[in-house]
Design an enzyme around this catalytic site. Structure first.
Site, PDB file in Angstrom:
ATOM      1  N   GLU A  99       0.835  -1.211   0.000  1.00  0.00           N
ATOM      2  CA  GLU A  99       0.000   0.000   0.000  1.00  0.00           C
ATOM      3  C   GLU A  99       0.865   1.254   0.000  1.00  0.00           C
ATOM      4  O   GLU A  99       0.350   2.360  -0.128  1.00  0.00           O
ATOM      5  CB  GLU A  99      -1.013  -0.011   1.154  1.00  0.00           C
ATOM      6  CG  GLU A  99      -0.460   0.336   2.521  1.00  0.00           C
ATOM      7  CD  GLU A  99       0.127  -0.883   3.236  1.00  0.00           C
ATOM      8  OE1 GLU A  99       0.226  -1.961   2.626  1.00  0.00           O
ATOM      9  OE2 GLU A  99       0.528  -0.730   4.396  1.00  0.00           O
ATOM     10  N   HIS A 133      -6.118  -5.096  13.089  1.00  0.00           N
ATOM     11  CA  HIS A 133      -5.096  -4.041  13.263  1.00  0.00           C
ATOM     12  C   HIS A 133      -3.966  -4.564  14.150  1.00  0.00           C
ATOM     13  O   HIS A 133      -2.787  -4.357  13.883  1.00  0.00           O
ATOM     14  CB  HIS A 133      -5.692  -2.794  13.926  1.00  0.00           C
ATOM     15  CG  HIS A 133      -6.650  -2.040  13.063  1.00  0.00           C
ATOM     16  ND1 HIS A 133      -6.275  -1.477  11.882  1.00  0.00           N
ATOM     17  CD2 HIS A 133      -7.958  -1.763  13.210  1.00  0.00           C
ATOM     18  CE1 HIS A 133      -7.315  -0.872  11.332  1.00  0.00           C
ATOM     19  NE2 HIS A 133      -8.351  -1.042  12.118  1.00  0.00           N
ATOM     20  N   LEU A 134      -4.372  -5.246  15.230  1.00  0.00           N
ATOM     21  CA  LEU A 134      -3.369  -5.803  16.143  1.00  0.00           C
ATOM     22  C   LEU A 134      -2.470  -6.778  15.389  1.00  0.00           C
ATOM     23  O   LEU A 134      -1.265  -6.853  15.640  1.00  0.00           O
ATOM     24  CB  LEU A 134      -4.084  -6.512  17.305  1.00  0.00           C
ATOM     25  CG  LEU A 134      -3.168  -7.123  18.363  1.00  0.00           C
ATOM     26  CD1 LEU A 134      -2.346  -6.043  19.049  1.00  0.00           C
ATOM     27  CD2 LEU A 134      -3.973  -7.906  19.400  1.00  0.00           C
ATOM     28  N   GLN A 171       0.380  -5.132  13.720  1.00  0.00           N
ATOM     29  CA  GLN A 171       1.268  -4.501  14.704  1.00  0.00           C
ATOM     30  C   GLN A 171       2.110  -5.519  15.477  1.00  0.00           C
ATOM     31  O   GLN A 171       3.201  -5.209  15.948  1.00  0.00           O
ATOM     32  CB  GLN A 171       0.434  -3.665  15.689  1.00  0.00           C
ATOM     33  CG  GLN A 171      -0.264  -2.491  15.003  1.00  0.00           C
ATOM     34  CD  GLN A 171      -1.435  -1.950  15.803  1.00  0.00           C
ATOM     35  OE1 GLN A 171      -1.469  -2.056  17.027  1.00  0.00           O
ATOM     36  NE2 GLN A 171      -2.405  -1.363  15.120  1.00  0.00           N
ATOM     37  N   HIS A 200      -1.836  -4.208   5.211  1.00  0.00           N
ATOM     38  CA  HIS A 200      -0.813  -3.866   6.207  1.00  0.00           C
ATOM     39  C   HIS A 200      -0.074  -5.101   6.707  1.00  0.00           C
ATOM     40  O   HIS A 200       1.131  -5.066   6.934  1.00  0.00           O
ATOM     41  CB  HIS A 200      -1.457  -3.177   7.412  1.00  0.00           C
ATOM     42  CG  HIS A 200      -1.611  -1.703   7.243  1.00  0.00           C
ATOM     43  ND1 HIS A 200      -2.831  -1.071   7.207  1.00  0.00           N
ATOM     44  CD2 HIS A 200      -0.700  -0.733   7.087  1.00  0.00           C
ATOM     45  CE1 HIS A 200      -2.652   0.218   7.044  1.00  0.00           C
ATOM     46  NE2 HIS A 200      -1.359   0.458   6.963  1.00  0.00           N
TER      47      HIS A 200
HETATM   48  N1  LIG Z   1      -8.697   2.046  14.164  1.00  0.00           N
HETATM   49  C1  LIG Z   1      -7.489   1.523  14.360  1.00  0.00           C
HETATM   50  N2  LIG Z   1      -7.254   0.804  15.467  1.00  0.00           N
HETATM   51  C2  LIG Z   1      -6.037   0.260  15.681  1.00  0.00           C
HETATM   52  N3  LIG Z   1      -5.003   0.402  14.849  1.00  0.00           N
HETATM   53  C3  LIG Z   1      -5.190   1.099  13.726  1.00  0.00           C
HETATM   54  C4  LIG Z   1      -6.446   1.700  13.414  1.00  0.00           C
HETATM   55  N4  LIG Z   1      -6.331   2.329  12.219  1.00  0.00           N
HETATM   56  C5  LIG Z   1      -5.061   2.139  11.793  1.00  0.00           C
HETATM   57  N5  LIG Z   1      -4.375   1.394  12.699  1.00  0.00           N
HETATM   58  C6  LIG Z   1      -2.982   0.959  12.595  1.00  0.00           C
HETATM   59  O1  LIG Z   1      -2.162   2.070  12.312  1.00  0.00           O
HETATM   60  C7  LIG Z   1      -1.094   1.718  11.430  1.00  0.00           C
HETATM   61  C8  LIG Z   1      -1.167   2.644  10.197  1.00  0.00           C
HETATM   62  O2  LIG Z   1      -0.137   2.379   9.297  1.00  0.00           O
HETATM   63  P1  LIG Z   1       0.014   3.159   7.868  1.00  0.00           P
HETATM   64  O3  LIG Z   1       1.028   2.478   7.052  1.00  0.00           O
HETATM   65  O4  LIG Z   1      -1.320   3.338   7.283  1.00  0.00           O
HETATM   66  O5  LIG Z   1       0.719   4.418   8.234  1.00  0.00           O
HETATM   67  P2  LIG Z   1       0.570   5.930   8.535  1.00  0.00           P
HETATM   68  O6  LIG Z   1       1.937   6.379   8.679  1.00  0.00           O
HETATM   69  O7  LIG Z   1      -0.351   6.143   9.673  1.00  0.00           O
HETATM   70  O8  LIG Z   1      -0.059   6.695   7.409  1.00  0.00           O
HETATM   71  P3  LIG Z   1      -0.123   6.619   5.881  1.00  0.00           P
HETATM   72  O9  LIG Z   1      -1.074   5.491   5.662  1.00  0.00           O
HETATM   73  O10 LIG Z   1      -0.690   7.942   5.539  1.00  0.00           O
HETATM   74  O11 LIG Z   1       1.220   6.409   5.362  1.00  0.00           O
HETATM   75  C9  LIG Z   1      -1.285   0.229  11.140  1.00  0.00           C
HETATM   76  O12 LIG Z   1      -0.516  -0.530  12.048  1.00  0.00           O
HETATM   77  C10 LIG Z   1      -2.767  -0.002  11.449  1.00  0.00           C
HETATM   78  O13 LIG Z   1      -3.083  -1.321  11.872  1.00  0.00           O
END
Ligand SMILES: Nc1ncnc2c1ncn2[C@@H]1O[C@H](COP(=O)(O)OP(=O)(O)OP(=O)(O)O)[C@@H](O)[C@H]1O
Length: 359
Positions: free
Chosen positions: A13, A299-300, A303, A325
């Site tokens: 992504e 989401h977890l 992570q 992700h």
């Molecule tokens: N509602 C949510 N609850 C828990 N975790 C979330 C939620 N929304 C997003 N996340 C977590 O946040 C992280 C976002 O990662 P992402 O690569 O999208 O990066 P970003 O730096 O925030 O922004 P961008 O997408 O603009 O680059 C992921 O680990 C995702 O699982």
């Protein structure tokens, strides 16, 4: 010095997580990296305040020599000078942005946790910015869902919310204390975990929160969420909370307490979105997870890959998905060669993380 690892930030992504995972792994392993095409998949590519704060934070704990560390930059080189060192650190996303930002502090925290858990002593982190913002784990998700699994793995961490921070102003504050894992001195090896079954749903708890807004808003969100779960025959404890913050904000934060693995869900309010719609969104997310039968909320799942990649042995979990992700983060971990991640796809995917010996 080890070869500089070249990483393509447009993979999958093409978001910020590639950067944060690279910063964590580079800090832990001291392997330098160069990230190209940073966030090329996003509407506004390059480093945003949250990402730049993460770069500066990781550089502070690893003495890294950095180039390309400015807002909007699409290329970054990061070369740690030493393994992570303990300390008392303050990082302020709002300052990084110059004109203020609600960039997520939980994402910065997640970048630093593994490196500081491997450091030469305990650290304290004071982080300022957004604590409950879109596209990032809300503080409630971090403390109720992410940290409990990390503690099972032997991480010694606690985090407190000092001030709420909402979009667009931020101004929230989180304090976090991290100690190296038991009996280790800079060589922490977390325990592997098996999260294949979640067990029975025992209870739903949570809070509906509004900052600088009338009390009927959290009350309506609470009533709606409670009513949605009233037929389940399990205790439902959701509280309405009015708080103050640097700007208005609202959200519903739910925790489904299963016998073995808890799962956290949220939805945030915005101007023009009815309180009931916010509650409905959080309820729907919880129901979707419940219907999936998976142990780990999606989401977890993405992570957890990073801490599991540093564990003493192989871990496995089930999750709904796989999400983009999850796939991208497993690819990023593969670039550093610290672990093999195998994802068996399906409505409920099974993920196995097998750390390699790289130390
Ligand atoms: N509602 C949510 N609850 C828990 N975790 C979330 C939620 N929304 C997003 N996340 C977590 O946040 C992280 C976002 O990662 P992402 O690569 O999208 O990066 P970003 O730096 O925030 O922004 P961008 O997408 O603009 O680059 C992921 O680990 C995702 O699982």
């Amino acid at each position: 010095m080890a070869d500089v690892l070249i990483i393509d930030g447009s993979y999958g992504e093409g978001g910020g997580q590639i950067l944060r995972t690279a910063l964590s792994l580079s800090s832990v392993t001291t392997r330098p990296f160069r990230l190209e095409n940073i966030r090329a998949g996003r509407r506004k590519p390059g480093l945003l305040p949250q990402h730049l704060s993460a770069v500066r934070a990781a550089a502070a704990i690893s003495g890294a020599v950095v180039s390309g560390d400015r807002l909007g930059s699409t290329e970054l080189t990061f070369a740690p000078a030493h393994p992570p060192r303990r300390g008392r650190f303050t990082f302020d996303v709002t300052e990084t942005a110059e004109r203020g930002s609600a960039g997520s502090v939980t994402l910065i925290l997640q970048t630093l946790l593994a490196p500081l858990a491997c450091a030469d002593g305990p650290s304290t982190l004071l982080l300022r910015g957004g604590t409950h913002v879109e596209w990032a784990p809300p503080f409630d998700h971090l403390v109720n869902s992410y940290l409990p699994v990390l503690r099972r793995m032997g991480f010694r961490i606690d985090a407190e919310l000092n001030r709420w921070g909402w979009y667009p102003v931020g101004g929230g504050e989180v304090i976090c204390r991290i100690a190296p894992g038991e009996a280790d001195h800079g060589d922490f090896l977390p325990n592997a975990v098996q999260l294949l079954r979640r067990g029975a749903l025992q209870k739903i708890v949570g809070r509906a929160v509004a900052a600088n807004l009338p009390a009927h808003i959290p009350q309506r969100m609470t009533d709606r969420a409670r009513a949605a779960f009233s037929g389940l025959g399990i205790p439902v404890e959701i509280e309405a909370q009015c708080v103050t913050a640097a700007c208005p904000g609202a959200g519903v934060f739910l925790l489904a307490k299963y016998e073995e693995v808890d799962a956290s869900f949220s939805a945030l309010g915005r101007r023009g979105k009815p309180a009931e719609a916010v509650a409905d969104e959080a309820v729907a997310a919880l129901r979707e997870h419940h219907a999936s039968g998976a142990a780990v909320e999606h989401h977890l799942a993405d992570q957890l890959l990073l801490p599991l990649a540093l564990a003493a042995g192989a871990s496995a979990f089930t999750a709904a998905g796989p999400t983009g992700h999850l796939l991208t983060n497993s690819w990023t971990i593969g670039q550093f060669g610290v672990a093999d991640v195998a994802i068996e796809p399906g409505a409920q995917c099974r993920v196995r993380v097998e750390p390699r010996t790289w130390r």
